[in-house]
Design an enzyme around this catalytic site. Structure first.
Site, PDB file in Angstrom:
ATOM      1  N   ASP A  92     -30.597  18.876  84.534  1.00  0.00           N
ATOM      2  CA  ASP A  92     -29.849  17.641  84.714  1.00  0.00           C
ATOM      3  C   ASP A  92     -29.669  17.226  86.169  1.00  0.00           C
ATOM      4  O   ASP A  92     -29.783  16.048  86.499  1.00  0.00           O
ATOM      5  CB  ASP A  92     -28.493  17.725  84.013  1.00  0.00           C
ATOM      6  CG  ASP A  92     -27.725  19.001  84.320  1.00  0.00           C
ATOM      7  OD1 ASP A  92     -28.194  19.805  85.149  1.00  0.00           O
ATOM      8  OD2 ASP A  92     -26.638  19.191  83.723  1.00  0.00           O
ATOM      9  N   HIS A 170      21.169  29.308  69.616  1.00  0.00           N
ATOM     10  CA  HIS A 170      20.721  30.094  68.451  1.00  0.00           C
ATOM     11  C   HIS A 170      20.857  29.265  67.162  1.00  0.00           C
ATOM     12  O   HIS A 170      21.008  29.832  66.073  1.00  0.00           O
ATOM     13  CB  HIS A 170      21.494  31.415  68.318  1.00  0.00           C
ATOM     14  CG  HIS A 170      21.527  32.205  69.583  1.00  0.00           C
ATOM     15  ND1 HIS A 170      20.489  33.008  70.001  1.00  0.00           N
ATOM     16  CD2 HIS A 170      22.485  32.294  70.552  1.00  0.00           C
ATOM     17  CE1 HIS A 170      20.797  33.569  71.156  1.00  0.00           C
ATOM     18  NE2 HIS A 170      22.003  33.152  71.519  1.00  0.00           N
ATOM     19  N   SER A 295       6.076   7.721  54.129  1.00  0.00           N
ATOM     20  CA  SER A 295       5.590   8.702  53.166  1.00  0.00           C
ATOM     21  C   SER A 295       4.834   7.969  52.077  1.00  0.00           C
ATOM     22  O   SER A 295       5.228   6.880  51.660  1.00  0.00           O
ATOM     23  CB  SER A 295       6.759   9.488  52.557  1.00  0.00           C
ATOM     24  OG  SER A 295       6.347  10.199  51.414  1.00  0.00           O
TER      25      SER A 295
END
Length: 456
Positions: A92, A170, A295
């Protein structure tokens, strides 16, 4: 690009998402690589013409300057000519060299054509063309797109600076925070990592077959070729030259840049997941668009698809960036070819990143703050006042305040304003202190947040 072509594309970045990443074609396509190689070769030829080389002494300066039109006016006809030559050469970069020699012949400069690609190896072209295209893509496409996100985050941080919100550590109710501060956290992280990213120099290799300019010094020992290369790479190309090298650039700096991009992507994944969670908690609603379906089965749904799309694309990008960062700095002895096929894919993680950034921008534009839900959550979580109450009692010397609040609140689902006030009333403290404690509220127990620009 025709619709049929996008439907038949193997990759979604050249199919479904092509319109989102079209701008990257100017930097990472095969067409772009050929153009950047031509640009490097022409700049190199022009730099040679500026040296005191007897063989180039009589060359027409205007004709040499005009050679820049070969990459400035580069088009698909020229690109296809290079590919046609490559079918014969099976190389190339050599095909680019032959194209330029044809161009010199057509301009009456044929006697100088052997100074095209003079003394160079392919990697002197690849390892300058690719860093240059990468640098310009980051500057012209990536940076403005990322800046849209950081600017929007700054805007939201300011707009929501005084909006209290129940924090969750948490996943559990924790000391309240301010929604604006939570946006500022991500803005600050992104800006810091971006500053690190752009501080990394774009390195280039330029030194002949094995990095020592063997052929150059053999032909012209009187020329300081290393000084020539330093100036050529920095002044003509705007890159930094790596030395010493083997036949190829070691890619250590590019690896750092790829890792920097990956860190920014990781911050954005974190952001997408947080916003997704806030939407699921109804802290945010989403602006609906006419005709859009959430949906296929449940008409009521407005799904957080933009943040999900972004998270998925960022993950793909990081997988590829990680492989490239690990692979590119490793090359057997003075050179193997494994970097070549990897670098041809440099635009792929960049494309997935741009798709993600645009999705995040779109998603952020749909967000509608639902302050009622934020207030409701705070009202339902008076137990978070256990922290400030026990802290004030500690200051006052009250015996074992932490344990007293723990007994009251831990695992107790019935904690509300009334139960907190009943607890305060039975404390053996002054009426003034009881009144002070009763002033506490989850809505105001938010600490203090000052935007980074504010004076602390």
């Amino acid at each position: 690009m025709s619709n049929n072509h996008t439907l038949l594309a193997l990759s979604p970045i050249d199919g479904r998402y092509r319109n989102k990443v079209e701008a990257l074609a100017a930097y990472f396509s095969e067409y772009a690589l050929i153009r950047y190689r031509i640009k490097i070769e022409i700049h190199y030829f022009q730099a040679l013409c500026a040296l005191p080389l007897p063989e180039l002494a009589g060359i027409d300066a205007a004709a040499v300057a005009d050679l820049r039109t070969l990459y400035q006016d580069f088009d698909l006809v020229a690109a296809n000519r290079v590919k046609s030559i490559e079918r014969t050469t099976n190389h190339d970069v050599k095909a680019v060299e032959y194209l330029l020699k044809e161009a010199l012949e057509s301009r009456g400069l044929g006697q100088y054509k052997e100074f095209v690609h003079f003394g160079l190896t392919s990697q002197d072209i690849n390892n300058t063309a690719i860093p240059l295209s990468f640098k310009e893509a980051l500057l012209e496409v990536y940076s403005p797109t990322l800046e849209l996100i950081t600017d929007k985050l700054d805007q939201l941080a300011s707009e929501w600076a005084q909006v209290p919100m129940l924090a969750r550590t948490h996943g559990q109710p924790a000391s309240p925070t301010l929604l604006g501060k939570e946006m500022a956290v991500f803005s600050q992280r992104l800006r810091q990592q971006y500053e690190q990213l752009i501080s990394i120099p774009h390195q280039a290799k330029f030194g002949g077959a094995t990095g020592n300019f063997n052929a150059h010094y053999c032909a012209y020992p009187e020329i300081d070729w290393h000084q020539f290369a330093d100036e050529f790479v920095s002044k003509e190309l705007g890159l930094s030259r790596t030395f010493p090298t083997t036949q190829i650039e070691p890619y250590d700096h590019m690896a750092a840049q790829l890792q920097g991009l990956s860190r920014i992507n990781t911050i954005l994944i974190d952001f997408c997941r947080d916003v997704w969670t806030y939407i699921s908690m109804e802290y945010f609603r989403q602006r609906t668009l006419a005709g859009e379906v959430g949906s296929s089965a449940m008409p009521h749904k407005v799904n957080p698809i933009d943040f999900e799309n972004a998270e998925g694309n960022l993950g793909i990008s990081n997988a590829l960036l990680g492989h490239m960062a690990e692979k590119l700095p490793v090359s057997r002895l003075q050179r193997d070819l494994t970097d070549s096929t990897v670098l041809r894919n440099l635009g792929v993680p960049m494309a997935h990143t741009i798709i993600a950034l645009e999705s995040i921008n779109k998603g952020m534009g749909k967000l509608l703050l639902n302050e009622e839900q934020l207030r409701r959550d705070l009202d339902n979580n008076w137990a978070v006042l256990a922290e400030p109450i026990q802290t004030i009692l500690r200051k006052e010397g009250y015996p074992e305040p932490y344990e007293a609040l723990k007994e009251l609140t831990r695992g107790n689902q019935q904690i509300n304003k009334e139960s907190i006030h009943r607890f305060i009333d039975q404390l053996a403290v002054s009426d003034a202190l009881k009144a002070e404690l009763k002033e506490l509220s989850p809505h105001t127990y938010t600490g203090r947040y000052l935007p980074p620009s504010a004076t602390r």
